[in-house]
Design a protein around this motif. Structure first.
Motif, PDB file in Angstrom:
ATOM      1  N   ASN A  79       0.824  -1.214   0.000  1.00  0.00           N
ATOM      2  CA  ASN A  79       0.000   0.000   0.000  1.00  0.00           C
ATOM      3  C   ASN A  79       0.852   1.255   0.000  1.00  0.00           C
ATOM      4  O   ASN A  79       0.445   2.294  -0.540  1.00  0.00           O
ATOM      5  CB  ASN A  79      -0.932  -0.002   1.211  1.00  0.00           C
ATOM      6  CG  ASN A  79      -1.972  -1.106   1.139  1.00  0.00           C
ATOM      7  OD1 ASN A  79      -2.378  -1.517   0.052  1.00  0.00           O
ATOM      8  ND2 ASN A  79      -2.409  -1.605   2.290  1.00  0.00           N
ATOM      9  N   ALA A  80       2.034   1.159   0.611  1.00  0.00           N
ATOM     10  CA  ALA A  80       2.941   2.309   0.599  1.00  0.00           C
ATOM     11  C   ALA A  80       3.701   2.424  -0.721  1.00  0.00           C
ATOM     12  O   ALA A  80       4.418   3.407  -0.927  1.00  0.00           O
ATOM     13  CB  ALA A  80       3.930   2.207   1.757  1.00  0.00           C
ATOM     14  N   GLU A  81       3.545   1.436  -1.605  1.00  0.00           N
ATOM     15  CA  GLU A  81       4.226   1.398  -2.910  1.00  0.00           C
ATOM     16  C   GLU A  81       5.745   1.431  -2.747  1.00  0.00           C
ATOM     17  O   GLU A  81       6.464   2.103  -3.502  1.00  0.00           O
ATOM     18  CB  GLU A  81       3.760   2.568  -3.797  1.00  0.00           C
ATOM     19  CG  GLU A  81       2.259   2.549  -4.080  1.00  0.00           C
ATOM     20  CD  GLU A  81       1.825   3.733  -4.927  1.00  0.00           C
ATOM     21  OE1 GLU A  81       2.697   4.506  -5.371  1.00  0.00           O
ATOM     22  OE2 GLU A  81       0.608   3.878  -5.146  1.00  0.00           O
ATOM     23  N   ALA A  82       6.219   0.685  -1.746  1.00  0.00           N
ATOM     24  CA  ALA A  82       7.658   0.615  -1.524  1.00  0.00           C
ATOM     25  C   ALA A  82       8.304  -0.262  -2.589  1.00  0.00           C
ATOM     26  O   ALA A  82       7.754  -1.296  -2.980  1.00  0.00           O
ATOM     27  CB  ALA A  82       7.945   0.060  -0.134  1.00  0.00           C
ATOM     28  N   SER A 210       9.014   5.797  -0.039  1.00  0.00           N
ATOM     29  CA  SER A 210       7.953   5.314  -0.919  1.00  0.00           C
ATOM     30  C   SER A 210       6.895   6.402  -1.113  1.00  0.00           C
ATOM     31  O   SER A 210       6.681   7.247  -0.238  1.00  0.00           O
ATOM     32  CB  SER A 210       7.318   4.059  -0.328  1.00  0.00           C
ATOM     33  OG  SER A 210       6.768   4.333   0.953  1.00  0.00           O
ATOM     34  N   PRO A 211       6.198   6.423  -2.264  1.00  0.00           N
ATOM     35  CA  PRO A 211       5.201   7.470  -2.543  1.00  0.00           C
ATOM     36  C   PRO A 211       4.027   7.474  -1.571  1.00  0.00           C
ATOM     37  O   PRO A 211       3.488   8.540  -1.253  1.00  0.00           O
ATOM     38  CB  PRO A 211       4.740   7.139  -3.970  1.00  0.00           C
ATOM     39  CG  PRO A 211       5.840   6.313  -4.558  1.00  0.00           C
ATOM     40  CD  PRO A 211       6.418   5.541  -3.423  1.00  0.00           C
ATOM     41  N   GLY A 212       3.620   6.311  -1.098  1.00  0.00           N
ATOM     42  CA  GLY A 212       2.442   6.255  -0.247  1.00  0.00           C
ATOM     43  C   GLY A 212       2.734   6.259   1.241  1.00  0.00           C
ATOM     44  O   GLY A 212       1.828   5.987   2.042  1.00  0.00           O
ATOM     45  N   GLU A 217       0.689   7.221   9.646  1.00  0.00           N
ATOM     46  CA  GLU A 217       1.207   8.038  10.745  1.00  0.00           C
ATOM     47  C   GLU A 217       2.084   7.144  11.622  1.00  0.00           C
ATOM     48  O   GLU A 217       1.608   6.473  12.518  1.00  0.00           O
ATOM     49  CB  GLU A 217       0.063   8.623  11.558  1.00  0.00           C
ATOM     50  CG  GLU A 217      -0.805   9.610  10.773  1.00  0.00           C
ATOM     51  CD  GLU A 217      -1.920  10.212  11.620  1.00  0.00           C
ATOM     52  OE1 GLU A 217      -2.016   9.828  12.812  1.00  0.00           O
ATOM     53  OE2 GLU A 217      -2.682  11.035  11.099  1.00  0.00           O
ATOM     54  N   ILE A 218       3.376   7.151  11.309  1.00  0.00           N
ATOM     55  CA  ILE A 218       4.335   6.308  12.015  1.00  0.00           C
ATOM     56  C   ILE A 218       5.425   7.191  12.585  1.00  0.00           C
ATOM     57  O   ILE A 218       6.033   7.991  11.868  1.00  0.00           O
ATOM     58  CB  ILE A 218       4.963   5.257  11.067  1.00  0.00           C
ATOM     59  CG1 ILE A 218       3.854   4.393  10.434  1.00  0.00           C
ATOM     60  CG2 ILE A 218       5.940   4.366  11.822  1.00  0.00           C
ATOM     61  CD1 ILE A 218       4.383   3.376   9.446  1.00  0.00           C
ATOM     62  N   GLU A 219       5.648   7.067  13.873  1.00  0.00           N
ATOM     63  CA  GLU A 219       6.705   7.851  14.511  1.00  0.00           C
ATOM     64  C   GLU A 219       8.076   7.273  14.164  1.00  0.00           C
ATOM     65  O   GLU A 219       8.208   6.103  13.838  1.00  0.00           O
ATOM     66  CB  GLU A 219       6.496   7.848  16.032  1.00  0.00           C
ATOM     67  CG  GLU A 219       5.172   8.470  16.462  1.00  0.00           C
ATOM     68  CD  GLU A 219       4.972   8.420  17.963  1.00  0.00           C
ATOM     69  OE1 GLU A 219       5.872   7.857  18.650  1.00  0.00           O
ATOM     70  OE2 GLU A 219       3.954   8.915  18.453  1.00  0.00           O
TER      71      GLU A 219
END
Length: 295
Positions: A79-82, A210-212, A217-219
């Motif tokens: 989903n993050a398009e890594a 990554s684009p996404g 929301e990750i610290e």
């Protein structure tokens, strides 16, 4: 009474008649010993097949549970398009085991690694972590200098997440920065076949660039923990699915071994009966010949 000229020939005929059955009886004993050995081997292979069939159901349940863990982490990066970088320092994690008698399950992992190293421009900088003594012995023959970690005793029973977490922790303690981490394992295609595959464990830099990534929301302090947890998930997935492939391959191998042993038992049984009949016939011929000579 025999004349003096006839006695040596008669004594020679008697000695040959006595020696021939002795040689045949020795051959019969050898065939009988082989038959007993093959029958014992057949009992062992049938027992191992039964044990593997019993373990396979449990291994498949563990594989399904582990796959859910791995696919959950994989969906995050998807989903993050890594995207993993094309080149860079790579760590290969080979998920095998310590046990054999399972066909080419381990050797095909080694072949996949060899092809990956041959296609890479930075093969000399690649590092390898091997899980299991079988693949370690094979990899040590062609690239021992690339092995940085090896683990044994994993996979003797059904793999657990604790095993994967310990392996991931040992890899993180190396302190090396990897651009790519590829987990090479056997993918369970069906109950009679498995295929080598690769799970990509992305680095923190690949996720943050990554684009996404902005939609999550990750610290920052969580990213390192997420990397280790995702790596442990990937290793657990690979170990569990590879364990199911190993059990399935062992069951197939023992089934084929039992069939081959049965064929050998039939052939040696026929040979034993023919040889025994030949011995009996020769003995009857010797008795009749001796009786005729006396008359």
């Amino acid at each position: 009474m025999f004349s003096r000229a006839v006695r040596p020939a008669a004594n020679l005929a008697v000695r040959q008649a006595v020696a021939a059955p002795s040689r045949n009886m020795a051959t019969l004993r050898e065939i009988e010993g082989r038959l007993k050995s093959i029958k014992n081997i057949e009992k062992i292979t049938k027992t191992m097949k039964t044990v593997a069939s019993t373990k396979l159901q449990r291994a498949q349940r563990t594989m399904d549970a582990a796959k859910a863990y791995g696919q959950a982490s994989e969906s995050l990066y998807k989903n993050a398009e890594a995207v993993a970088p094309a080149e860079g320092k790579t760590l290969y994690i080979i998920a095998s085991s310590d046990k054999g008698l399972c066909g080419g399950t381990h050797s095909q992992l080694t072949k996949t690694l060899r092809r990956s190293l041959a296609a890479s421009e930075n093969a000399s900088e690649a590092e390898i972590a091997v899980i299991g003594d079988k693949c370690k012995a094979q990899i040590s023959r062609f690239t021992p200098e690339n092995i940085v970690l090896s683990f044994n005793g994993v996979g003797q029973n059904t793999p657990t997440f604790l095993d994967a977490a310990v392996i991931a922790d040992q890899i993180m303690q190396l302190g090396h920065s990897y651009d790519k981490i590829n987990v090479v394992y056997n993918r369970f295609a069906s109950a009679i076949s498995c295929e080598p595959d690769v799970i990509n464990a992305f680095s923190t830099e690949a996720l943050t660039s990554s684009p996404g990534f902005s939609q999550f929301e990750i610290e920052d302090e969580v990213l390192d923990n997420l990397k280790e947890f995702s790596l442990a998930n990937a290793i657990y997935w690979a170990l569990a699915e590879g364990h199911a492939c190993e059990i399935s391959a062992r069951r197939t191998a023992m089934e084929n071994a039992s069939k081959n042993a049965g064929d050998m038992i039939n052939r040696f049984g026929l040979l034993y009966n023919r040889t025994r009949q030949a011995v009996i016939t020769n003995e009857l011929v010797d008795i009749i010949t001796g009786a005729s000579a006396l008359n």
